[in-house]
Design an enzyme around this catalytic site. Structure first.
Site, short mmCIF file in Angstrom:
data_model
loop_
_atom_site.label_atom_id
_atom_site.label_comp_id
_atom_site.label_asym_id
_atom_site.label_seq_id
_atom_site.Cartn_x
_atom_site.Cartn_y
_atom_site.Cartn_z
N HIS A 34 0.86 -1.18 0.00
CA HIS A 34 0.00 0.00 0.00
C HIS A 34 0.90 1.23 0.00
CE1 HIS A 34 1.09 0.03 4.22
NE2 HIS A 34 0.58 -1.18 4.38
N HIS A 37 3.97 1.39 2.27
CA HIS A 37 5.17 0.73 1.74
C HIS A 37 5.85 1.61 0.70
CE1 HIS A 37 2.85 -3.06 2.90
NE2 HIS A 37 3.99 -3.20 3.56
N GLN A 61 6.77 -15.82 11.99
CA GLN A 61 6.41 -14.70 12.87
C GLN A 61 4.92 -14.67 13.21
OE1 GLN A 61 7.82 -11.71 9.85
NE2 GLN A 61 6.18 -10.46 10.72
N GLY A 150 8.83 1.00 8.83
CA GLY A 150 7.83 1.99 9.23
C GLY A 150 7.67 2.06 10.74
N GLU A 151 7.36 3.27 11.21
CA GLU A 151 7.14 3.45 12.66
C GLU A 151 5.80 2.89 13.12
OE1 GLU A 151 7.75 7.62 13.43
OE2 GLU A 151 9.92 7.34 13.66
N LYS A 152 4.96 2.44 12.20
CA LYS A 152 3.71 1.82 12.67
C LYS A 152 4.04 0.61 13.54
CE LYS A 152 0.72 -0.80 10.41
NZ LYS A 152 0.44 -1.90 11.36
N GLN A 156 8.89 -3.22 16.53
CA GLN A 156 9.70 -3.98 15.56
C GLN A 156 10.91 -3.15 15.13
OE1 GLN A 156 8.20 -6.45 12.10
NE2 GLN A 156 8.56 -4.54 11.02
N MET A 187 -1.98 3.00 7.72
CA MET A 187 -2.05 2.05 6.61
C MET A 187 -1.48 0.70 7.03
SD MET A 187 -1.95 3.80 3.12
CE MET A 187 -2.94 5.24 2.81
N ARG A 190 -3.53 -5.37 6.57
CA ARG A 190 -4.71 -6.01 7.16
C ARG A 190 -5.98 -5.18 6.97
NH1 ARG A 190 -0.68 -7.71 10.79
NH2 ARG A 190 -0.61 -9.97 10.98
O1 PAF Z 1 6.85 -5.51 9.00
C1 PAF Z 1 6.73 -6.51 8.25
O2 PAF Z 1 6.02 -6.50 7.24
C2 PAF Z 1 7.46 -7.80 8.64
O3 PAF Z 1 7.49 -7.97 10.01
C3 PAF Z 1 8.88 -7.88 8.04
C4 PAF Z 1 9.79 -6.80 8.60
C5 PAF Z 1 8.81 -7.75 6.53
C6 PAF Z 1 9.50 -9.24 8.38
O4 PAF Z 1 8.76 -10.29 7.84
#
Ligand code: PAF
Length: 283
Positions: A34, A37, A61, A150-152, A156, A187, A190
């Site tokens: 989207h 990205h 994950q 992204g900071e969303k 992570q 954004m 999901r």
């Molecule tokens: O943020 C994501 O979309 C995922 O966690 C990532 C960093 C691509 C790892 O699979």
């Protein structure tokens, strides 16, 4: 647009670009791209000669198998969208599970100085081991100069910064602002799975975060947290999993505010069976 499924072919191609003195940016994604990205890709293109975009729904994950199965997979549309940004400077790596994991689809176990136990780590079993495993592996394959997140997914982002620091990985991690729809909803891939009703109510999350930010200027973290939880109790279509105000470095919930520290409010909400997360800088 160059597209690879195989890591050896990708490595060869990138090796040749590097040998010519080109810099490589990297945007790891799970696809269903989207405009959030695309903002990472654009930032990458402004700072590197080429940008690799990986499109891989990483099985290790997901703590919820149903979420993994239902995760949108839209590679053809993703490529069309990427072509609107650049046809020649973007390289897509869309591997199979075997190409990344061979015959052992398991995660490595990581420690991230305790960052992994907070929030998403507390609610999604094994999630950050899975993220650490795939991101480290992708970094080793792509060998980027700069990688964009992204900071969303702020937790992570902090965990990946820690991964790079603890494992001495030779790259620069760049955090990018949250991209929002015009009604404020952060954004996310999901979002396409939300029902019409849930999509209409979902901007309530950001609206509430914004008010929480204003309140945090004069009120304690505890008072703001109580207020937010009460707001959501009045909203039957959205169910809060957690709302936490935390120090951005340690990600630990704030007990007493300090003017020397920076805080963010983090939230995870269920809209039906779709889990949405968001966060906002408070000071
Ligand atoms: O943020 C994501 O979309 C995922 O966690 C990532 C960093 C691509 C790892 O699979």
């Amino acid at each position: 647009m160059k597209k690879f499924q195989n890591k050896s072919e990708l490595s060869l191609y990138l090796g040749a670009l590097r040998a010519n003195g080109s810099s490589i940016g990297f945007v790891p994604t799970m696809g269903a791209l989207h405009h959030g990205h695309l903002s990472l890709v654009n930032k990458g293109l402004s700072e590197n000669d080429f940008v690799v975009v990986s499109v891989f729904v990483n099985p290790t994950q997901f703590d919820n198998q149903e979420d993994l199965v239902k995760y949108p997979r839209t590679l053809d549309e993703d490529i069309i969208l990427l072509k609107t940004v650049s046809d020649h400077k973007i390289i897509v790596y869309a591997p199979t599970v075997e190409d990344v994991y061979a015959n052992s689809v398991t995660s490595q176990s990581f420690t991230f100085d305790g960052l992994e136990y907070e929030m998403e780590g507390a609610f999604r079993d094994g999630h950050f081991d899975g993220v650490g495993t795939i991101v480290k592996r992708l970094f080793e394959i792509v060998k980027p100069d700069n990688a964009y997140f992204g900071e969303k997914d702020f937790q992570q982002l902090q965990i990946i910064r820690k991964l790079v620091e603890l494992h001495h990985l030779p790259l620069n991690v760049v955090g990018c602002p949250i991209h929002r729809a015009s009604d404020g909803l952060a954004m996310s891939s999901r979002n396409t799975r939300l029902t019409k009703e849930h999509r209409e109510i979902a901007p309530f999350i950001y609206k509430t975060l914004n008010t929480a930010k204003t309140m945090f200027g004069t009120k304690s973290a505890q008072k703001v947290t109580e207020w937010v939880n009460n707001q959501f109790k009045k909203q039957p279509l959205l169910e809060v999993e957690y709302f936490i105000i935390a120090d951005i470095k340690t990600l630990k919930p704030v007990k007493r505010k300090s003017t020397r520290k920076s805080y963010r409010a983090f939230i995870a909400v269920y809209a039906g069976d779709i889990r949405l997360i968001d966060n906002i800088a408070l000071n």
